[in-house]
Design an enzyme around this catalytic site. Structure first.
Site, short mmCIF file in Angstrom:
data_model
loop_
_atom_site.label_atom_id
_atom_site.label_comp_id
_atom_site.label_asym_id
_atom_site.label_seq_id
_atom_site.Cartn_x
_atom_site.Cartn_y
_atom_site.Cartn_z
N ILE A 104 0.73 -1.05 -0.04
CA ILE A 104 0.19 0.11 0.01
C ILE A 104 0.76 1.17 0.11
O ILE A 104 0.23 2.25 -0.33
CB ILE A 104 -1.05 0.01 1.07
CG1 ILE A 104 -0.51 0.04 2.69
CG2 ILE A 104 -1.88 -1.40 1.07
CD1 ILE A 104 -1.23 0.31 3.61
N LYS A 105 2.39 1.13 0.18
CA LYS A 105 2.93 2.40 0.52
C LYS A 105 2.20 3.54 0.95
O LYS A 105 2.74 4.49 0.34
CB LYS A 105 3.62 2.70 -0.90
CG LYS A 105 4.31 1.42 -1.63
CD LYS A 105 5.24 1.62 -2.87
CE LYS A 105 6.15 0.58 -3.18
NZ LYS A 105 5.44 -0.65 -3.82
#
Lengths: 308, 308
Positions: A104-105
Site C-alpha cells: 500500500i506504500k
C-alpha cells in the site's frame, strides 16, 4: 507474524512472495468476457474479472508459497468496486493460510498514519466496538515523513503482532534521484536503513524484527550493504524477473540459513502464460502457467542460495 | 484546473482550503447516535456518521472557500464503507463547485503509479469504455521513488488538465530526519523542490504550473527559500492552526499578488465547536462554528498579506 512468515518459508522452502498486481490486460479474454457479460463494461465488471483471475491463480499456487503481496493501486484504479476485489483477495488468501503483505506504500503523519495503520492492520473503534477493515498481515510504508509517520504504524503492529516493510531502496531506475543522494558522504538509503533497524528494535520476533525493509533486486551491491546495516530486518525484495533481478544477484540479501529475505515476483508469475516459456499452457490454463513459473522461481532462488 | 483554482481564490478572496479529515471523535454525539441507530456500531454506521458530518459542514462553508482537501486515510480506516463516504464527499463537493484536493499521498513506480493516477484523476479503460473512479481535481503525491513515480501522475494530469501537490517539506516535527539532510551542503528538500519545478515546466497554467508542492506552515524560513526555488509551483500549506502555523508566518509562501499558495486547516475548522473560542455554538450547531472559524482564518491570512 514475522515468526509465522519465517516458519512458512521454512515449510515451503520458498523465500518468495507472489505479487497479485492484476492489470486488466493480464486477465485472459474468456474471463473478461464472462465478467463483462454479467456486469457490463463497468468498474464492477473489471473488478469481477480481476477477482476471478486472482482466485484461479491462488487456487493453483497457494500450497507452494508462504505469502502473497497484492498491490492495492491495481485495485484502487477501479474505485470502490476494485477495492472490494482487493478485500476479497486478502480474505481469500488468508483463508488459504497465506500471509498477506498489503503493498500500500502509505505514509503520513500522526493521527493520519495511525488511521492507515488501523484500517489496514488494526481495529477501528466504533462506539463500543472494535472492528477490522482491510486486515492485512504486513503492509509496505513510505518513510519520507520520518519517525512521526512510522511510529503510529509500529504501535499498531505491536498491538496486533503484525509487521511492516519500509521502503529503503526501491527497484526502479530513478530510485537514486533522492535515495542515493550522499549525506555526509553516505547515501540517504543508508540513513533510512539505520532508522529501520532502530524502529524495529522494540518489536522483535524470535530471530528477526517485525519491522522489515524494501530493497530492490536491481541493486544487489546496495542490498549487500543494507543487509549489514539492518541485520534484524527482514528484506522484501521487489524487482525480480520482469524488472531484471535474478536469483544469483540476491544471495547477499539472505543470511547464512537462507532466511532474512523474501523475493517478490508479480507479472512474471501472474502473467506467465503470456511469456514464450509458458505459452504452451494457453490462455485457458493461465493458472497452470503461473504454477510452473512459481516452481521455476523457487528453483532459481534455491540454486542460487545452495551455491553460496 | 490550476487556473480554476486561482480564479476561485480571487473570487472568494480566500487562499485557503478546508481539510475534511473527520475523526469519529469530532462527530457530535447526536449525529453518531442517529447513524448507529440506523446502521449499528459498524463500519457502515461510522461511515454514515462522517458523511453526515461532512455534508453539514460543506453546506455551511462552501460559499466562502475555493477548495477542500479530504484526507483519504480518515475514510480508509473504515474500509470499503469509509471509502464510499470519501467518494460521496468528493462528489458532493464537486456538485458545490468546490475544487477537491485528494490528500492521498500515494507514490509508487511505473504502471503502479499510473494506476493510482488513473483511479484518482483519470479514467480507466474497461473493454471499450473509459470510466472515472474517484475523480478528484488534484492529489498529493510522495516523491521518495523519484521521477519514475511522478511521471505517470504528470502524464495523466496533462491529459485531464488536473494537478498535483508533491510533498517537499512536510509540517511534522520529524520531517527533517530525511528531508533536511544536507546533500552537497544543501538540504534534500531543495533538491526535491528543484525537481518539482522541473516536473512542472511541461504542464503550465496561465501563471502557475499544474504541478505544485506541499510545504508545511511550521517551517516559514524554509517556505521562503522554496518559494524562490519553485517560482511557478503553487504551494499547498498544511500545519496552519492546530499544528501551530500562523497567518503572519506564511506571507513568504505567497507572491506579490497574494497568490501562489493555499493554506490548509483541518481540525481547526471541522472541529471548531470543540475549541473554547467557538464553544458557545454548542455541538448541535457545529457547522456554524466551522463557518465562523473559516471567516476568522480568512481574516487572519488576509491581514497578514495586507501588512506586506
Amino acid at each position: 507474524m514475522i515468526n509465522k512468515l519465517i516458519n512458512k518459508i521454512k515449510k515451503t522452502n520458498a523465500p518468495i512472495v507472489v505479487g497479485l498486481d492484476p492489470m486488466l490486460s493480464y486477465v485472459p479474454e474468456h474471463i473478461q468476457r464472462k465478467s463483462f457479460q454479467e456486469y457490463g463494461e463497468t468498474l464492477e465488471g473489471a473488478a469481477d474479472a480481476i477477482w476471478q483471475f486472482n482466485k484461479e491463480i491462488i487456487d493453483k499456487i497457494y500450497d507452494l508459497i508462504p505469502a502473497v503481496k497484492p498491490q492495492i493501486a491495481m485495485y484502487e484504479q477501479f474505485g470502490i468496486e476494485g477495492l472490494k476485489a482487493y478485500q476479497k483477495t486478502v480474505n481469500y488468501c488468508k483463508e488459504k493460510d497465506l500471509i498477506v503483505i498489503g503493498d500500500i506504500k502509505r505514509g503520513d503523519i500522526g493521527s493520519t498514519s495511525e488511521a492507515y495503520a488501523i484500517g489496514h492492520l488494526g481495529k477501528v473503534q466504533i462506539g463500543s466496538k472494535k472492528i477490522s477493515a482491510f486486515n492485512e498481515d504486513f503492509v509496505t510504508v513510505n518513510p519520507y515523513l520520518g519517525t512521526d509517520g512510522i511510529k503510529p504504524f509500529v504501535d499498531v503492529c505491536k498491538e496486533e503482532k503484525k509487521g511492516l516493510f519500509i521502503l529503503v531502496k526501491t527497484s526502479n531506475p530513478s530510485s537514486g534521484e533522492f535515495q542515493d543522494r550522499l549525506v555526509d558522504g553516505r547515501p540517504l538509503y543508508e540513513y533510512v536503513g539505520e532508522k529501520v533497524a532502530k524502529w524495529g528494535e522494540g518489536h522483535m520476533g524470535d530471530s528477526y524484527s517485525y519491522i522489515g525493509a524494501v530493497v530492490g533486486a536491481t541493486y544487489p551491491e546496495i542490498g549487500k550493504e543494507l543487509r549489514k546495516i539492518m541485520p534484524k530486518a527482514f528484506i522484501l525484495v521487489p524487482g525480480y524477473g520482469a524488472q531484471g533481478g535474478k536469483g544469483a544477484d540476491l544471495v547477499h540479501y539472505f543470511d547464512d540459513n537462507g532466511l532474512g529475505a523474501i523475493v517478490n515476483s508479480s507479472r512474471g508469475i501472474i502473467a506467465a502464460y503470456k511469456q514464450e516459456t509458458y505459452s504452451h499452457f494457453g490462455a485457458e490454463n493461465f493458472a497452470d502457467a503461473s504454477r510452473q513459473a512459481v516452481i521455476h522461481m523457487i528453483k532459481d532462488i534455491s540454486n542460487a542460495l545452495d551455491r553460496c
